[in-house]
Design an enzyme around this catalytic site. Sequence first.
Site, mmCIF file in Angstrom:
data_model
loop_
_atom_site.group_PDB
_atom_site.id
_atom_site.type_symbol
_atom_site.label_atom_id
_atom_site.label_comp_id
_atom_site.label_asym_id
_atom_site.label_seq_id
_atom_site.Cartn_x
_atom_site.Cartn_y
_atom_site.Cartn_z
ATOM 1 N N THR A 126 -10.837 -2.402 -11.903
ATOM 2 C CA THR A 126 -11.802 -1.182 -12.109
ATOM 3 C C THR A 126 -10.819 0.163 -11.997
ATOM 4 O OG1 THR A 126 -11.951 -1.090 -9.460
ATOM 5 C CG2 THR A 126 -13.563 -2.246 -11.127
ATOM 6 N N GLU A 169 -3.230 -12.110 -18.574
ATOM 7 C CA GLU A 169 -2.785 -12.990 -17.360
ATOM 8 C C GLU A 169 -2.136 -14.197 -17.645
ATOM 9 O OE1 GLU A 169 -6.463 -14.262 -15.256
ATOM 10 O OE2 GLU A 169 -7.306 -12.257 -15.475
ATOM 11 N N HIS A 204 -8.213 -3.888 -8.728
ATOM 12 C CA HIS A 204 -7.128 -3.290 -9.655
ATOM 13 C C HIS A 204 -7.619 -3.135 -11.257
ATOM 14 C CE1 HIS A 204 -3.259 -2.977 -7.808
ATOM 15 N NE2 HIS A 204 -3.375 -4.102 -6.797
ATOM 16 N N ALA A 260 -0.824 -9.236 -15.758
ATOM 17 C CA ALA A 260 -1.189 -9.809 -14.428
ATOM 18 C C ALA A 260 -0.565 -11.121 -14.020
ATOM 19 C CB ALA A 260 -2.863 -9.891 -14.276
ATOM 20 N N THR A 261 -0.021 -11.238 -12.809
ATOM 21 C CA THR A 261 0.555 -12.348 -12.350
ATOM 22 C C THR A 261 -0.252 -13.207 -11.421
ATOM 23 O OG1 THR A 261 2.039 -11.350 -10.972
ATOM 24 C CG2 THR A 261 2.757 -11.758 -12.905
ATOM 25 N N ARG A 305 0.925 -1.088 -0.060
ATOM 26 C CA ARG A 305 -0.082 -0.047 0.054
ATOM 27 C C ARG A 305 0.953 1.414 -0.016
ATOM 28 N NH1 ARG A 305 -2.811 -2.738 -2.047
ATOM 29 N NH2 ARG A 305 -4.585 -3.861 -1.031
ATOM 30 N N SER A 306 2.032 1.277 -0.716
ATOM 31 C CA SER A 306 2.756 2.369 -0.617
ATOM 32 C C SER A 306 2.606 3.316 -2.117
ATOM 33 C CB SER A 306 4.304 1.997 -0.798
ATOM 34 O OG SER A 306 4.604 1.157 -1.924
ATOM 35 N N GLY A 307 1.528 2.590 -2.885
ATOM 36 C CA GLY A 307 1.569 3.494 -4.030
ATOM 37 C C GLY A 307 1.908 3.156 -5.248
ATOM 38 N N LYS A 308 2.692 1.868 -5.169
ATOM 39 C CA LYS A 308 3.494 1.369 -6.298
ATOM 40 C C LYS A 308 2.712 1.111 -7.555
ATOM 41 C CE LYS A 308 4.451 -2.530 -4.193
ATOM 42 N NZ LYS A 308 3.656 -2.270 -2.860
#
Length: 169
Positions: free
Chosen positions: A52, A62, A50, A34-35, A12-15
């Site tokens: 949305t 994916e 993610h 996406a992994t 939740r650091s904004g990466k």
Amino acid sequence: MREIIFITGGQRSGKSRFAQELAEYSSANPLYLATARYWDDDFEQRIRRHQTDRGEQWETIEEEKRLSSLSLDGRTVLLDCITLWLTNIFHDNGYKLEIALEEAKREWNALIQQDFRLIVVSNEIGMGLHAPDESSRHFTDLQGWINQHIAASADKVYLMISGIPLQIK
């Protein structure tokens, strides 16, 4: 065109937000790689959030492990994220550290042979508490070694802290 931008930081650091902004600035039609695996309901909710957050200009692929099997030449690609990719590799190799490390390095080295702009998101999980069990400690080691490997091949490296990107390479 080949460029690798590595973005790392805590949860939740904004990466992901920063990586998405970079990709959208670089391309009118970026590709989201996406992994994540659908491990449980919580992961499914995170994946939906993610999805949305991205606009209609995004294409999504994916791929849980075999990133180098994709043809990505000429694209701006946001790979989110290395930690989930490593989780898949570690799990599928029976939590054997050395085997997972070799597979991840081999796959990464093959992936970056392509001519693309690759924006990569990862986590710095070794900056917190010491993991309580052997498997978790091994995963922390795996994550740290792969982050070093990726950072060495990257053109730019950012560390995200509280939503602020700090360029360190």
